[in-house]
Design an enzyme around this catalytic site. Structure first.
Site, PDB file in Angstrom:
ATOM      1  N   ASP A 128      73.890 -23.846   4.768  1.00 25.39           N
ATOM      2  CA  ASP A 128      75.251 -23.524   4.323  1.00 25.39           C
ATOM      3  C   ASP A 128      75.263 -22.030   3.987  1.00 25.39           C
ATOM      4  OD1 ASP A 128      77.953 -23.923   3.382  1.00 25.39           O
ATOM      5  OD2 ASP A 128      77.187 -23.836   1.336  1.00 25.39           O
ATOM      6  N   SER A 129      76.459 -21.512   3.728  1.00 22.15           N
ATOM      7  CA  SER A 129      76.579 -20.108   3.339  1.00 22.15           C
ATOM      8  C   SER A 129      76.173 -19.896   1.882  1.00 22.15           C
ATOM      9  CB  SER A 129      78.030 -19.665   3.512  1.00 22.15           C
ATOM     10  OG  SER A 129      78.843 -20.420   2.631  1.00 22.15           O
ATOM     11  N   CYS A 165      78.434 -27.132   6.163  1.00 21.41           N
ATOM     12  CA  CYS A 165      79.480 -26.136   5.925  1.00 21.41           C
ATOM     13  C   CYS A 165      80.616 -26.426   6.902  1.00 21.41           C
ATOM     14  CB  CYS A 165      78.883 -24.756   6.166  1.00 21.41           C
ATOM     15  SG  CYS A 165      80.067 -23.409   6.138  1.00 21.41           S
ATOM     16  N   GLU A 197      79.847 -19.156  -5.965  1.00 18.11           N
ATOM     17  CA  GLU A 197      78.535 -18.549  -5.684  1.00 18.11           C
ATOM     18  C   GLU A 197      78.040 -17.730  -6.881  1.00 18.11           C
ATOM     19  OE1 GLU A 197      76.151 -18.646  -3.220  1.00 18.11           O
ATOM     20  OE2 GLU A 197      77.288 -20.415  -2.650  1.00 18.11           O
ATOM     21  N   CYS A 254      85.787 -27.989   2.072  1.00 17.77           N
ATOM     22  CA  CYS A 254      84.741 -26.961   1.947  1.00 17.77           C
ATOM     23  C   CYS A 254      83.682 -27.557   1.025  1.00 17.77           C
ATOM     24  CB  CYS A 254      85.339 -25.690   1.338  1.00 17.77           C
ATOM     25  SG  CYS A 254      84.103 -24.463   0.860  1.00 17.77           S
ATOM     26  N   HIS A 281      81.672 -26.325  -0.931  1.00 17.27           N
ATOM     27  CA  HIS A 281      81.562 -25.715  -2.262  1.00 17.27           C
ATOM     28  C   HIS A 281      82.519 -26.368  -3.283  1.00 17.27           C
ATOM     29  CE1 HIS A 281      79.472 -22.399  -0.239  1.00 17.27           C
ATOM     30  NE2 HIS A 281      79.195 -21.886  -1.417  1.00 17.27           N
TER      31      HIS A 281
HETATM   32  N1  DGL Z   1      80.600 -24.337   2.256  1.00 21.66           N
HETATM   33  C1  DGL Z   1      81.381 -23.617   3.235  1.00 21.66           C
HETATM   34  C2  DGL Z   1      82.405 -24.581   3.844  1.00 21.66           C
HETATM   35  O1  DGL Z   1      82.236 -25.788   3.740  1.00 21.66           O
HETATM   36  C3  DGL Z   1      81.860 -22.399   2.537  1.00 21.66           C
HETATM   37  C4  DGL Z   1      82.570 -21.419   3.322  1.00 21.66           C
HETATM   38  C5  DGL Z   1      82.389 -19.997   2.942  1.00 21.66           C
HETATM   39  O2  DGL Z   1      81.257 -19.534   2.874  1.00 21.66           O
HETATM   40  O3  DGL Z   1      83.430 -19.363   2.816  1.00 21.66           O
HETATM   41  O4  DGL Z   1      83.347 -24.190   4.483  1.00 21.66           O
END
Ligand code: DGL
Length: 256
Positions: A10-11, A73, A151, A183, A185
């Site tokens: 993931d990011s 993600c 984050e 998302c 997050h």
């Molecule tokens: N967890 C990512 C998602 O589900 C986050 C996106 C991001 O980094 O902006 O889209």
């Protein structure tokens, strides 16, 4: 092969919500988690950049010996999963906003979707919406700014509340009865989101569905682990503070 790890990327910390579901359903599986938090957030990046980052993450996990990769993600999945499947010869599980279950359950005929700009503008998301929700109204909002705060370890407080009001009040006025968290997050904000939404609105995310799909792919490919207990490794390339916090400081984190 069977005891090789499942790779998850993931990011940032969003995929930990997916890691938790997979760990619960598949306790024997070894897992490597990669947080590309140096490049976070993905949500506002051009599609080519999201594809390149996703490719690099998958390549890295492949080099670590992963037998299957979970793209934890929504932004990366909706913009790059078909690319990844074309380029790599191993099974991928992706995550998309749970439009279908929300569309099946809605009584008001209106559902809200909170996701990143990258997810909402992707052709995969728009195809899924057209396929499963053509007869209902989808009220979409780009949750701009939320991933950055999350984050930074901020899951509640005035900044989060103000942004969530900006995105959710309109949906509430429109009488949605389901809110899809598009998302990975956003489940970290569940406490505040539940406080803002009326009791009549149900929150839906895709975490458990991804874990079930991962299990099904392991069975189909005959690559289920036969370890007694899974072993977990965590890697990141930015800062480790928030990842450490959401893992309750229980694991050793490695910087790459
Ligand atoms: N967890 C990512 C998602 O589900 C986050 C996106 C991001 O980094 O902006 O889209």
């Amino acid at each position: 092969m069977n005891n090789s790890p499942i790779g998850i990327f993931d990011s940032g910390i969003g995929g930990i919500t997916i890691f938790n579901s997979i760990k619960k359903l598949l306790p024997k599986e070894n897992i490597i988690y990669f947080s590309d938090n140096l490049n976070s957030p993905y949500g506002n990046k051009p599609i080519e950049t999201i594809q390149k980052l996703s490719y690099n993450n998958a390549q890295w996990l492949l080099e670590k010996g992963c037998k299957l990769i979970v793209v934890a993600c929504n932004t990366a999945t909706t913009n790059s999963i078909s690319n990844l499947r074309d380029k790599f010869n191993l099974p991928f599980v992706g995550i998309e906003p749970a439009i279908k279950p929300a569309a099946m359950k809605t009584k008001t005929g209106k559902i809200g979707v909170l996701a990143t700009k990258g997810t909402l503008s992707s052709s995969l998301f728009n195809l899924t919406s057209a396929d499963h929700a053509s007869n209902i109204e989808i009220i979409e909002k780009n949750g701009d700014g939320l991933v950055k705060l999350i984050e930074n370890g901020i899951f509640e407080g005035i900044e989060i509340e103000n942004l969530l009001h900006e995105y959710l009040d309109f949906m509430i006025n429109k009488k949605i009865d389901h809110l899809v968290l598009g998302c990975t997050h956003y489940p970290f904000l569940n406490k505040v989101i539940s406080k803002i939404l009326p009791n009549s609105v149900k929150i839906i995310d895709s975490g458990e569905a991804v874990a079930r799909q991962t299990k099904a792919l392991l069975i189909n490919n005959k690559i289920e682990s036969n370890c007694k207990q899974g072993h977990y490794s965590f890697y990141y390339n930015g800062d480790s503070a928030t990842l450490n916090k959401v893992l309750n400081h229980k694991f050793e984190l490695k910087r790459i």
